[in-house]
Write a protein that holds these residues in place. Structure first.
Motif, PDB file in Angstrom:
ATOM      1  N   LYS A  22     -15.155 -36.379 -71.569  1.00 54.09           N
ATOM      2  CA  LYS A  22     -15.321 -34.929 -71.683  1.00 54.09           C
ATOM      3  C   LYS A  22     -16.667 -34.505 -71.105  1.00 54.09           C
ATOM      4  O   LYS A  22     -16.772 -33.520 -70.378  1.00 54.09           O
ATOM      5  N   ARG A  24     -18.587 -36.103 -68.906  1.00 58.28           N
ATOM      6  CA  ARG A  24     -18.621 -36.304 -67.458  1.00 58.28           C
ATOM      7  C   ARG A  24     -17.843 -35.218 -66.721  1.00 58.28           C
ATOM      8  O   ARG A  24     -18.265 -34.738 -65.666  1.00 58.28           O
ATOM      9  N   LYS A  25     -16.703 -34.808 -67.283  1.00 61.75           N
ATOM     10  CA  LYS A  25     -15.921 -33.734 -66.660  1.00 61.75           C
ATOM     11  C   LYS A  25     -16.695 -32.424 -66.700  1.00 61.75           C
ATOM     12  O   LYS A  25     -16.689 -31.661 -65.731  1.00 61.75           O
ATOM     13  N   ARG A  29     -17.883 -30.240 -63.497  1.00 59.45           N
ATOM     14  CA  ARG A  29     -17.572 -28.818 -63.348  1.00 59.45           C
ATOM     15  C   ARG A  29     -18.852 -28.013 -63.132  1.00 59.45           C
ATOM     16  O   ARG A  29     -18.894 -27.095 -62.314  1.00 59.45           O
TER      17      ARG A  29
END
Length: 55
Positions: A22, A24-25, A29
């Motif tokens: 989560k 890293r995402k 973004r």
């Protein structure tokens, strides 16, 4: 008893990996949004200006 410990360890690992994914995402973004808005390295320029010698 060791089976319970290994299951607990596996659950903790699963949760840690999920949180890491989560994070890293979210970072990816954020980088993508910064790149598209043109302020990719805003914090670097601020620190660079601060380190300049003032005459």
């Amino acid at each position: 008893m060791s089976d319970t410990k290994s299951q607990d360890k596996a659950e903790r690992l699963k949760a840690a990996l999920k949180e890491n994914l989560k994070r890293r995402k979210a970072q990816a973004r954020g980088r993508q949004a910064a790149k598209s808005s043109g302020t990719e390295s805003g914090s670097l320029s601020v620190s660079g200006e601060r380190d300049k010698a003032s005459d």
